[in-house]
Motif scaffolding. Sequence first.
Motif, mmCIF file in Angstrom:
data_model
loop_
_atom_site.group_PDB
_atom_site.id
_atom_site.type_symbol
_atom_site.label_atom_id
_atom_site.label_comp_id
_atom_site.label_asym_id
_atom_site.label_seq_id
_atom_site.Cartn_x
_atom_site.Cartn_y
_atom_site.Cartn_z
ATOM 1 N N TYR A 20 2.470 -35.320 -13.744
ATOM 2 C CA TYR A 20 3.514 -33.725 -13.877
ATOM 3 C C TYR A 20 3.139 -33.400 -14.942
ATOM 4 O O TYR A 20 1.830 -33.857 -15.624
ATOM 5 C CB TYR A 20 3.918 -34.879 -14.670
ATOM 6 N N PHE A 21 3.624 -32.719 -14.808
ATOM 7 C CA PHE A 21 3.423 -31.582 -16.413
ATOM 8 C C PHE A 21 4.177 -31.820 -16.832
ATOM 9 O O PHE A 21 5.668 -32.682 -16.938
ATOM 10 C CB PHE A 21 4.007 -29.595 -16.345
ATOM 11 N N ALA A 22 3.948 -31.745 -18.400
ATOM 12 C CA ALA A 22 4.727 -32.726 -19.556
ATOM 13 C C ALA A 22 5.276 -32.411 -20.836
ATOM 14 O O ALA A 22 4.446 -31.514 -21.261
ATOM 15 C CB ALA A 22 3.913 -34.487 -20.059
ATOM 16 N N GLY A 23 6.007 -32.980 -21.988
ATOM 17 C CA GLY A 23 6.117 -32.026 -23.116
ATOM 18 C C GLY A 23 6.359 -30.320 -23.370
ATOM 19 O O GLY A 23 7.084 -30.216 -22.025
ATOM 20 N N GLY A 24 5.886 -29.810 -24.318
ATOM 21 C CA GLY A 24 6.577 -28.562 -24.498
ATOM 22 C C GLY A 24 6.027 -27.610 -23.720
ATOM 23 O O GLY A 24 7.025 -26.851 -23.381
ATOM 24 N N CYS A 25 5.486 -27.937 -22.474
ATOM 25 C CA CYS A 25 5.239 -26.547 -21.394
ATOM 26 C C CYS A 25 6.900 -26.602 -20.720
ATOM 27 O O CYS A 25 7.270 -25.784 -20.184
ATOM 28 C CB CYS A 25 4.115 -26.007 -20.018
ATOM 29 N N VAL A 26 7.390 -28.212 -20.483
ATOM 30 C CA VAL A 26 8.276 -28.432 -19.634
ATOM 31 C C VAL A 26 9.335 -27.711 -20.415
ATOM 32 O O VAL A 26 10.838 -26.971 -19.528
ATOM 33 C CB VAL A 26 8.686 -29.399 -19.328
ATOM 34 N N ARG A 27 9.438 -27.637 -21.721
ATOM 35 C CA ARG A 27 10.812 -27.370 -22.838
ATOM 36 C C ARG A 27 10.679 -26.103 -22.278
ATOM 37 O O ARG A 27 11.793 -25.266 -22.400
ATOM 38 C CB ARG A 27 10.444 -27.510 -24.232
ATOM 39 N N ALA A 41 0.108 -35.017 -17.566
ATOM 40 C CA ALA A 41 0.287 -36.366 -17.428
ATOM 41 C C ALA A 41 0.572 -37.271 -16.323
ATOM 42 O O ALA A 41 0.944 -36.728 -15.322
ATOM 43 C CB ALA A 41 1.670 -37.025 -18.676
ATOM 44 N N THR A 42 -1.111 -37.984 -16.299
ATOM 45 C CA THR A 42 -1.408 -38.400 -14.745
ATOM 46 C C THR A 42 -1.056 -39.807 -14.800
ATOM 47 O O THR A 42 -1.581 -40.609 -15.746
ATOM 48 C CB THR A 42 -2.437 -38.303 -14.657
ATOM 49 N N PHE A 115 9.119 -34.405 -18.526
ATOM 50 C CA PHE A 115 8.011 -34.191 -17.260
ATOM 51 C C PHE A 115 8.805 -33.368 -16.218
ATOM 52 O O PHE A 115 9.836 -33.713 -15.925
ATOM 53 C CB PHE A 115 7.537 -35.557 -16.227
ATOM 54 N N GLN A 116 7.840 -32.748 -15.185
ATOM 55 C CA GLN A 116 8.096 -31.954 -13.863
ATOM 56 C C GLN A 116 7.256 -32.005 -13.556
ATOM 57 O O GLN A 116 6.504 -31.926 -13.348
ATOM 58 C CB GLN A 116 7.954 -30.247 -14.971
ATOM 59 N N HIS A 117 7.679 -32.168 -12.099
ATOM 60 C CA HIS A 117 6.390 -31.965 -10.982
ATOM 61 C C HIS A 117 5.980 -30.713 -11.217
ATOM 62 O O HIS A 117 6.730 -29.274 -10.513
ATOM 63 C CB HIS A 117 7.356 -32.468 -9.725
ATOM 64 N N THR A 120 6.701 -28.671 -7.084
ATOM 65 C CA THR A 120 7.877 -29.368 -6.629
ATOM 66 C C THR A 120 9.438 -28.581 -7.687
ATOM 67 O O THR A 120 10.075 -28.179 -7.539
ATOM 68 C CB THR A 120 8.590 -30.493 -5.588
ATOM 69 N N GLU A 121 8.623 -28.793 -8.973
ATOM 70 C CA GLU A 121 9.750 -28.007 -9.786
ATOM 71 C C GLU A 121 10.186 -29.480 -10.480
ATOM 72 O O GLU A 121 11.433 -29.638 -10.810
ATOM 73 C CB GLU A 121 9.985 -27.082 -10.974
ATOM 74 N N GLU A 122 10.578 -30.191 -9.928
ATOM 75 C CA GLU A 122 11.842 -31.283 -10.190
ATOM 76 C C GLU A 122 11.302 -32.180 -11.408
ATOM 77 O O GLU A 122 10.205 -31.930 -12.012
ATOM 78 C CB GLU A 122 11.651 -32.738 -8.778
ATOM 79 N N VAL A 123 12.687 -31.980 -12.576
ATOM 80 C CA VAL A 123 12.080 -32.502 -13.882
ATOM 81 C C VAL A 123 12.987 -33.755 -14.229
ATOM 82 O O VAL A 123 13.688 -34.257 -13.568
ATOM 83 C CB VAL A 123 13.371 -32.087 -14.716
#
Length: 436
Positions: A20-27, A41-42, A115-117, A120-123
């Motif tokens: 997943y993408f994690a943290g500040g970039c998702v926010r 994050a993996t 987290f964000q996939h 798919t960009e699912e949060v």
Amino acid sequence: MKTTAVATAQRLIDAGHTTYFAGGCVRDALLGNEPKDYDIATSATPDEVQALFPKSDAIGAHFGVILVKENKIPFEIATFRHDGSYKDGRHPESVTFSSPEEDAQRRDFTVNGLFQHPVTEEVIDHVGGLADLKSKTLRAIGNAADRFQEDALRLMRAVRFATVLDFEIEASTWQAVQDHAGLLEQISTERVRDEFTRTLVAPGRARGLDLLTESGLMRFIVPEVYALIGCEQPPQWHPEGDVYTHTRIMLDMLGGDVTPELALAVLLHDIAKPPTYTYDEEADRIRFNGHDRVGAEMADVILRRMKYSNKTIEDVCAMVRNHMNFMNVMDMRTAKVKRFMARPTFEQEMELHRVDCASSNGLTENYDFLREKEKEFAAEPLIPTPLVTGKDLIDMGLKPGPVFKKILTQVQTEQLEGHLSTREDALDFVRKTIEV
């Protein structure tokens, strides 16, 4: 950047790892802002990450973090983990690789625990961060006191995120910031300084100042600020109130894009008013004689204590030292005005002067005068090439010494005043000066 980040994450996903993408970039993406970087994050272990990215750097392998560069863009790839105890108030003693759910729980604030996939960009929200993003709330994950005791820098991050994002700090989180402000002493000066600077350059810097001051954190950063509170000023010049109020209004009036030097100069420009406060009974008014000079000295001490660079210290102290000189510009000779305007910090000082006046008496005469002078002097350099050099003085039979500087300054003054325009005239001026 996002395309490369997705491709990097995809390589992990294709190898069978939850990623997943994690943290500040998702926010930031969910808030409609362009992320400055992407953390990944993996479920892959550091060894597995390095096997997929042979040229990676195991800078934080002990904590499950591998630095990967793709298309010259750095990405931190971290294995989902659970942190052990924190004994130094900054780093866990150990880490255990775990699940996304446990990884989210170790993070600081709910809006940073999302987290964000990548495809798919699912949060994926294990901590209630989506609700807090919607309500613009900054809330510690789990027990706020525990989060700050684990890493005391989070105290500063709480203020910075509230300032930058314009979020309200949730009540129990705010109480924990106040209760544990003293933990900041555990953190290196450089880390505190960097968070402080990032807060000061944010558009909401005035609110950031309030949060740092009200929380008690400022006692471990610039404790001199507290003396500004309640330090009265002459009401005829400062109807806005005490020095603290004046300073925070100035910070609020600055434009959105400011340098750290300008923000620091505004914060510190009146820092010496409390120690220079006197009451002139004969004139029936408050005075702060020499507060610009004393303020520059105090700024130097403060900024060196905070380990700012020599260049930053030099620029800030110059701005603090010169901020009262603007009241004299209309009485200056042309040469002095040009020298005043040619200084490297002049443009930033103009902005400091603008908000200094706008936040108090509203007078703009000196500012307007200098802007007109900028137009008047625009056709040529403020400080043109010298008409006479030290070599010319030597050729005239003079011996190098203090007199050189005096003569060259006199020639430059006449040149700046428009009285000398050619080398021949300047040499004649020198000969007459020497004769005298």
